[in-house]
Design an enzyme around this catalytic site. Sequence first.
Site, short mmCIF file in Angstrom:
data_model
loop_
_atom_site.label_atom_id
_atom_site.label_comp_id
_atom_site.label_asym_id
_atom_site.label_seq_id
_atom_site.Cartn_x
_atom_site.Cartn_y
_atom_site.Cartn_z
N ASP A 13 0.85 4.30 1.40
CA ASP A 13 1.11 4.74 2.70
C ASP A 13 2.04 3.96 3.58
O ASP A 13 3.06 4.34 4.02
CB ASP A 13 0.03 5.08 3.53
CG ASP A 13 -0.80 6.00 2.89
OD1 ASP A 13 -0.36 7.02 1.97
OD2 ASP A 13 -2.07 6.11 3.03
N LYS A 14 1.85 2.72 3.41
CA LYS A 14 2.80 1.66 4.07
C LYS A 14 4.05 1.61 3.60
O LYS A 14 5.02 1.38 4.15
CB LYS A 14 2.05 0.38 4.21
CG LYS A 14 2.66 -0.59 5.10
CD LYS A 14 3.01 -0.24 6.44
CE LYS A 14 1.80 0.50 7.50
NZ LYS A 14 1.98 0.97 8.66
N HIS A 47 1.05 -1.30 -0.03
CA HIS A 47 -0.12 -0.04 -0.09
C HIS A 47 0.85 1.24 0.00
O HIS A 47 1.99 1.12 0.71
CB HIS A 47 -0.96 -0.06 1.30
CG HIS A 47 -2.07 1.07 1.39
ND1 HIS A 47 -1.66 2.44 1.34
CD2 HIS A 47 -3.40 1.02 0.92
CE1 HIS A 47 -2.51 3.24 1.48
NE2 HIS A 47 -3.79 2.44 1.10
N GLU A 78 10.33 11.60 6.78
CA GLU A 78 9.04 11.50 6.13
C GLU A 78 9.21 11.23 4.76
O GLU A 78 10.43 11.53 4.35
CB GLU A 78 8.40 12.79 6.14
CG GLU A 78 8.05 13.61 7.46
CD GLU A 78 7.24 12.78 8.32
OE1 GLU A 78 6.37 12.11 7.98
OE2 GLU A 78 7.54 13.11 9.67
N ASP A 104 6.02 9.76 20.56
CA ASP A 104 5.04 8.90 19.95
C ASP A 104 5.67 7.50 19.40
O ASP A 104 5.08 6.48 19.11
CB ASP A 104 4.13 9.58 19.01
CG ASP A 104 4.77 10.60 18.20
OD1 ASP A 104 6.13 10.36 18.09
OD2 ASP A 104 4.21 11.38 17.40
N LYS A 148 11.56 10.72 20.11
CA LYS A 148 9.93 11.09 19.84
C LYS A 148 9.02 10.53 20.55
O LYS A 148 9.10 9.14 20.51
CB LYS A 148 9.69 10.80 18.19
CG LYS A 148 10.48 11.72 17.49
CD LYS A 148 11.84 11.95 17.31
CE LYS A 148 12.36 13.08 16.44
NZ LYS A 148 14.10 12.98 16.62
N LYS A 181 10.94 7.55 13.00
CA LYS A 181 11.29 8.32 14.42
C LYS A 181 12.02 7.58 15.30
O LYS A 181 12.00 6.43 15.78
CB LYS A 181 10.05 9.00 15.10
CG LYS A 181 9.05 9.52 14.24
CD LYS A 181 7.77 10.04 15.01
CE LYS A 181 6.99 11.06 14.17
NZ LYS A 181 5.79 11.18 14.77
N GLU A 211 14.99 15.26 8.89
CA GLU A 211 16.23 15.63 9.76
C GLU A 211 16.93 14.43 10.18
O GLU A 211 16.08 13.80 10.85
CB GLU A 211 15.83 16.63 10.82
CG GLU A 211 15.31 18.11 10.19
CD GLU A 211 13.54 17.86 10.06
OE1 GLU A 211 13.09 18.07 9.17
OE2 GLU A 211 12.91 16.91 10.81
N PHE A 242 -8.12 -4.58 -10.30
CA PHE A 242 -7.35 -4.14 -9.36
C PHE A 242 -5.76 -4.30 -9.82
O PHE A 242 -5.26 -4.97 -9.29
CB PHE A 242 -7.33 -4.28 -8.17
CG PHE A 242 -6.72 -3.51 -7.06
CD1 PHE A 242 -5.85 -2.82 -7.41
CD2 PHE A 242 -6.82 -4.02 -5.76
CE1 PHE A 242 -5.14 -1.93 -6.36
CE2 PHE A 242 -6.10 -2.98 -4.64
CZ PHE A 242 -5.25 -2.17 -5.07
N ASP A 250 -1.98 5.46 -6.57
CA ASP A 250 -2.22 6.27 -5.44
C ASP A 250 -0.81 7.02 -4.91
O ASP A 250 -0.01 6.31 -4.67
CB ASP A 250 -3.13 5.79 -4.30
CG ASP A 250 -4.52 5.51 -4.81
OD1 ASP A 250 -5.34 6.27 -4.98
OD2 ASP A 250 -4.80 4.14 -4.65
N ALA A 251 -1.20 8.09 -4.38
CA ALA A 251 -0.04 8.87 -3.52
C ALA A 251 0.07 8.09 -2.24
O ALA A 251 -0.88 7.71 -1.86
CB ALA A 251 -0.23 10.30 -3.51
N ARG A 279 0.04 7.97 7.86
CA ARG A 279 -1.23 7.92 7.34
C ARG A 279 -2.09 6.65 7.62
O ARG A 279 -3.30 6.75 7.16
CB ARG A 279 -1.64 8.28 5.83
CG ARG A 279 -1.19 9.78 5.58
CD ARG A 279 -1.93 10.15 4.25
NE ARG A 279 -1.69 9.63 2.92
CZ ARG A 279 -1.83 10.08 1.88
NH1 ARG A 279 -2.36 11.28 1.94
NH2 ARG A 279 -1.51 9.49 0.91
N LYS A 280 -1.38 5.54 8.19
CA LYS A 280 -1.85 4.44 8.62
C LYS A 280 -1.90 4.10 10.06
O LYS A 280 -1.50 3.20 10.66
CB LYS A 280 -1.39 3.23 7.77
CG LYS A 280 -2.06 3.13 6.27
CD LYS A 280 -3.46 3.25 6.35
CE LYS A 280 -4.09 3.42 4.93
NZ LYS A 280 -4.18 4.64 4.66
N LYS A 312 -5.39 -4.41 0.83
CA LYS A 312 -6.04 -3.90 2.03
C LYS A 312 -6.97 -5.06 2.47
O LYS A 312 -7.58 -5.83 1.85
CB LYS A 312 -6.89 -2.74 1.83
CG LYS A 312 -6.13 -1.39 1.39
CD LYS A 312 -7.18 -0.53 1.17
CE LYS A 312 -7.30 0.45 2.59
NZ LYS A 312 -8.06 1.66 2.60
#
Length: 286
Positions: A22-23, A20, A48, A285, A283, A279, A61, A244, A252-253, A258-259, A175
């Site tokens: 995002d993944k 995917h 990122e 989180d 950090k 991270k 960074e 598909f 898709d971008a 985002r997941k 998915k």
Amino acid sequence: MEDFKKGHLYFASESVGEGHPDKLCDQVSDGILDACLKVDPNAKVAMETATKTGMVVLLGEVSVPREKVNFEQVARDVCKQVGFTSDAVGLDCENCNVIVNVHAQDANIANAVHGSKDEKDMGAGDQGLMFGYATDEWDKETLHPYSHVLANKIVEEMAIERKNGGIAWLRPDCKSQVIVEYEKLPKGIVKPKRVYNILISTQHDPSVSNEEITSVLTEKIIKKVVPADMLVNTKIVINPSGKFDVGGPAADAGLTGRKIIVDTYGGWCPHGGGAFSGKDASKVDR
């Protein structure tokens, strides 16, 4: 809803495969984090990744010298490991454009977090809200919501079958969504009774029919992952949109972070909004 029972809870959790978009970005960001930690176990990293057709963009960074880590090669290696080896699959790991915009950590942030400080006295890289969750609704070891466990296992098993050649027509992007029917018990306790619905959307080779996709995934994936006693009048929906055959960044971008519900508890508890990937441990989180 069909077969709805009063006093029961119907809860849906989703997951996504490693292809995917995002993944994929999450994994590239984590790949760069791992590479930086190999150079310096105390490295500070905030990475990122974004992707779209023929392109991967690295933004962030790091505290390690740039010449110590080949950021571009790390991104290409991760894309290859996931299975994006040609434009026909969704991204060509060898020939895609990799843009690197990575700089040193801001001096003010660095000073506040770890500059001139012992590691045991290190500050937090930022504020944030974090929520933990555990449940013994179905076992005493995993302590994870059953709807999310099943959704994750489905896409994990699909990746295994794709990579070992067991289901050769599978491609990386996919998915899953699983709805579990729970019985509501006293004191807020819920007990899984059956799987109400399973939805799978998966990228595939153009030559395979929807009928074969449905049959093979039902027999080789769903029936392997979900216990037979939970498959009671379960509605199985596979590739409801039809074809598909175009997936990954070509379709898709993608973007790191985002997941976050997929990465945590499948929607069973609040989320503060912070992602895990890319991270270092300063950090909060992460």
